[in-house]
Design a protein around this motif. Sequence first.
Motif, PDB file in Angstrom:
ATOM      1  N   GLN A 111       0.838  -1.201   0.000  1.00  0.00           N
ATOM      2  CA  GLN A 111       0.000   0.000   0.000  1.00  0.00           C
ATOM      3  C   GLN A 111       0.872   1.249   0.000  1.00  0.00           C
ATOM      4  O   GLN A 111       1.788   1.383   0.817  1.00  0.00           O
ATOM      5  N   VAL A 112       0.552   2.154  -0.905  1.00  0.00           N
ATOM      6  CA  VAL A 112       1.169   3.478  -0.933  1.00  0.00           C
ATOM      7  C   VAL A 112       0.057   4.499  -0.729  1.00  0.00           C
ATOM      8  O   VAL A 112      -0.926   4.514  -1.476  1.00  0.00           O
ATOM      9  N   THR A 113       0.223   5.323   0.287  1.00  0.00           N
ATOM     10  CA  THR A 113      -0.749   6.363   0.581  1.00  0.00           C
ATOM     11  C   THR A 113      -0.036   7.711   0.564  1.00  0.00           C
ATOM     12  O   THR A 113       0.941   7.898   1.297  1.00  0.00           O
ATOM     13  N   VAL A 114      -0.522   8.594  -0.288  1.00  0.00           N
ATOM     14  CA  VAL A 114       0.072   9.929  -0.391  1.00  0.00           C
ATOM     15  C   VAL A 114      -0.935  10.921   0.184  1.00  0.00           C
ATOM     16  O   VAL A 114      -2.009  11.145  -0.383  1.00  0.00           O
ATOM     17  N   SER A 115      -0.575  11.486   1.309  1.00  0.00           N
ATOM     18  CA  SER A 115      -1.501  12.366   2.008  1.00  0.00           C
ATOM     19  C   SER A 115      -0.735  13.262   2.961  1.00  0.00           C
ATOM     20  O   SER A 115       0.291  12.850   3.528  1.00  0.00           O
ATOM     21  N   SER A 116      -1.273  14.453   3.157  1.00  0.00           N
ATOM     22  CA  SER A 116      -0.677  15.361   4.142  1.00  0.00           C
ATOM     23  C   SER A 116      -1.384  15.206   5.484  1.00  0.00           C
ATOM     24  O   SER A 116      -1.015  15.887   6.456  1.00  0.00           O
TER      25      SER A 116
END
Length: 116
Positions: A111-116
């Motif tokens: 899983q790759v999650t891109v979030s601030s």
Amino acid sequence: QVQLVESGGGLVQPGGSLRLSCAASGFTFSRYAMRWYRQAPGKERELVLSISSSGVITTYAESVKGRFTISRDNAKNTVFLQMNSLKPEDTAVYYCSTLWGNYRYWGQGTQVTVSS
């Protein structure tokens, strides 16, 4: 038997980088092309990049051009996906894959999650 094991996923902020790895076993890795796919929630699995046995790279997903690259280390039976300038829309489960014996094999995904 063919086994593909991905690693390196995680949570990263927009603009960040990640390097995914896929360790392969059960076949002569150096002789086979490898692919990275991804599947975002609610979407179909998408082919991102491939690398041939001789190292020729093909980018399939327009959205990653100039940001992602694929490489392989035949001595370590490993294929990599270097992801730079990550965007929230890159959030997905990333899979490595190979076609061996007329059957496409997949890893379990990372899983790759891109979030601030």
